[in-house]
Design a protein around this motif. Structure first.
Motif, PDB file in Angstrom:
ATOM      1  N   THR B 241      34.717  49.209  37.784  1.00 25.64           N
ATOM      2  CA  THR B 241      35.089  47.900  38.191  1.00 25.64           C
ATOM      3  C   THR B 241      34.775  47.831  39.445  1.00 25.64           C
ATOM      4  N   ALA B 242      34.004  46.824  39.923  1.00 25.43           N
ATOM      5  CA  ALA B 242      34.060  46.384  41.358  1.00 25.43           C
ATOM      6  C   ALA B 242      34.893  45.393  41.647  1.00 25.43           C
ATOM      7  N   TYR B 243      36.142  45.831  41.789  1.00 26.76           N
ATOM      8  CA  TYR B 243      37.260  44.823  41.941  1.00 26.76           C
ATOM      9  C   TYR B 243      36.917  43.610  43.114  1.00 26.76           C
ATOM     10  N   LEU B 245      34.436  42.479  44.168  1.00 27.40           N
ATOM     11  CA  LEU B 245      33.440  41.302  43.795  1.00 27.40           C
ATOM     12  C   LEU B 245      34.337  40.198  42.996  1.00 27.40           C
ATOM     13  N   PHE B 246      35.300  40.321  42.554  1.00 26.02           N
ATOM     14  CA  PHE B 246      36.150  39.462  41.829  1.00 26.02           C
ATOM     15  C   PHE B 246      36.242  38.124  42.819  1.00 26.02           C
ATOM     16  N   GLU B 248      34.341  36.802  45.062  1.00 24.84           N
ATOM     17  CA  GLU B 248      32.977  36.105  45.255  1.00 24.84           C
ATOM     18  C   GLU B 248      32.318  35.547  43.949  1.00 24.84           C
ATOM     19  N   LEU B 249      32.683  36.182  42.767  1.00 19.36           N
ATOM     20  CA  LEU B 249      32.169  35.992  41.409  1.00 19.36           C
ATOM     21  C   LEU B 249      32.927  34.552  41.286  1.00 19.36           C
ATOM     22  N   TRP B 252      31.295  31.494  42.410  1.00 21.13           N
ATOM     23  CA  TRP B 252      29.940  31.328  42.023  1.00 21.13           C
ATOM     24  C   TRP B 252      29.714  29.808  41.356  1.00 21.13           C
ATOM     25  N   LEU B 263      35.647  30.105  34.848  1.00 21.09           N
ATOM     26  CA  LEU B 263      35.834  31.525  35.314  1.00 21.09           C
ATOM     27  C   LEU B 263      37.300  31.816  35.369  1.00 21.09           C
ATOM     28  N   GLU B 264      37.904  32.524  34.578  1.00 23.34           N
ATOM     29  CA  GLU B 264      39.345  32.914  34.534  1.00 23.34           C
ATOM     30  C   GLU B 264      39.525  34.255  34.882  1.00 23.34           C
ATOM     31  N   SER B 265      40.032  34.676  36.006  1.00 20.31           N
ATOM     32  CA  SER B 265      40.398  36.094  36.441  1.00 20.31           C
ATOM     33  C   SER B 265      41.611  36.299  35.974  1.00 20.31           C
TER      34      SER B 265
END
Lengths: 266, 266
Positions: B241-243, B245-246, B248-249, B252, B263-265
């Motif tokens: 996982t590229a944590y 990037l969360f 930034e994504l 978007w 988008l729900e992290s």
């Protein structure tokens, strides 16, 4: 925007056609896929034999190429300019099964996207969490819409070099998909068992058998999101270094057998 | 301490014998390796055909098993209790070439260790950065000592679950190896080229060719350490996982084509 579409299920898979149709409105599309199924093949690069490539239109009559190489070979061929034009984005899938948790290192769908990321291209792997054995194009209807929207978002926003997205889509009609979740790789639980048998000549042989992998549907994980009816978007990176282990490893005790056992974290 | 020794170069590779001899003083050793070379095979699990296993002693007369499966299958067989006794540690190699940077996802040597880590076992992949084409047991003399010392350190100190070590050893006599370095995965530079040819029947075929991958020998990277004459020890993890990037994504822009593009992290 030149988009390469590939997969690991082969040129005739309905998921490949669905993905090609999904991204066609977003740019120029080239399809280059294996001529057979490479599921659970891992990250293969074919260096010990030459590759054949033949034109083989998709079912909707659009142009496509099939190769006897692996999914990563399709990406390598395109990056080595087989298509005669630079590729800007690679999309892989739509796999008819989910690629969740540790599945990603086995998955041809994901490793094709990894190959693209290694070469500095943005890449997305799409998988449908289907419980069915044989899917038709119609089964990919919602997944196709999801793939189009996510690919469009990647084109609009860009993806940092060395990263890729692993997308898993629940097997639900569009109006029942609850939305998107940004997720981490979850924990698969594998159930492999050894099935020992004896052939008609009295010699033993072994199947790796057992139930399909399940997963721990933790909140925040890809497995949890899909189980809850959300599209899971997991950003992946190519750097597997476990940086968090550096302090611990630096404090390990080492024998002095070697002249210079100094641990030097540079 | 029951140690499984495997590799991706096959049961007859001198690097396998070197590794078996390296770890024999550290516990009970079982050798189970492919019956042929699986280099650049990636992470394969054989589910579509049964596996054969036959006894095939190593050159030093000690017991060993060869299978027609892939390196990861060797680990899966052992974990499924083929050896009749639980395995505590898996060591893979010694590969006759380095596995640096992005090589790790292609490498059968490393993916065998990954398979062990997926099952919760400590695992170490060993590779020798040799420029030569054909190695003998004598070429692995220093690597064997290094492998023994690192394996001993892993046994003494333990390795957190889900992690593995990727070890690359410079091709130097023992007294010229400068020591150990804890490193991160470096950046390989691949030089793949497409070599298009025409067969005697006038049909095209394609080699993925070009020079061997090189690397950017940055300080702190595996590539840099080996280039400087150090043994490189890179701790790897299974969570890709590229944590980072969360955030930034999450920012978007998304089309509203889908009912719930939230988008729900979680």
């Amino acid at each position: 925007m030149h988009i390469l579409v590939t997969n690991d299920d082969g040129i005739h898979a309905p998921g490949l056609l669905a993905l090609a149709q999904a991204v066609r409105p977003l740019g120029k599309v080239s399809v280059l896929a294996p001529d057979r199924n490479w599921s659970a093949s891992g990250h293969v690069k074919t260096l010990d034999r030459p590759l054949r490539v033949k034109e083989m239109p998709l079912e909707d009559g659009t142009s496509a190429f099939a190769t006897d190489g692996a999914p990563s070979d399709c990406v390598a061929l395109a990056i080595c300019n087989f298509l005669g034009e630079k590729v800007d984005l690679v999309v892989s899938g739509i796999n008819p099964y989910a690629n969740l948790g540790h599945d990603v290192t086995y998955s041809g769908t994901v490793t094709a996207a990894m190959e693209a990321a290694i070469w500095g291209l943005p890449a997305i792997a799409f998988s449908l969490d289907s419980p069915k054995n044989h899917l038709t194009l119609a089964d990919f209807q919602a997944a196709e819409q999801v793939a189009r929207q996510i690919t469009r978002a990647v084109i609009q926003n860009g993806l940092p070099e060395g990263n890729l997205l692993n997308v898993n889509i629940p097997f639900l009609p569009m109006n029942q998909i609850k939305g998107y979740r940004l997720t981490r790789m979850g924990l698969r639980v594998y159930h492999d068992k050894l099935d020992s048998r004896v052939d008609p000549r009295g010699r033993p042989y072994y199947w790796i058998s057992g139930d399909s992998p399940t997963g721990i549907p933790e909140r925040g994980s890809d497995i949890g999101a899909v189980a809850d009816g959300f599209v899971s978007i997991t950003p992946l990176k190519l750097d597997l270094t476990a940086y968090s282990l550096f302090p611990e490893l630096n404090q390990w005790e080492w024998d002095q057998e070697i002249g210079h056992p100094l641990l030097e974290s540079a």
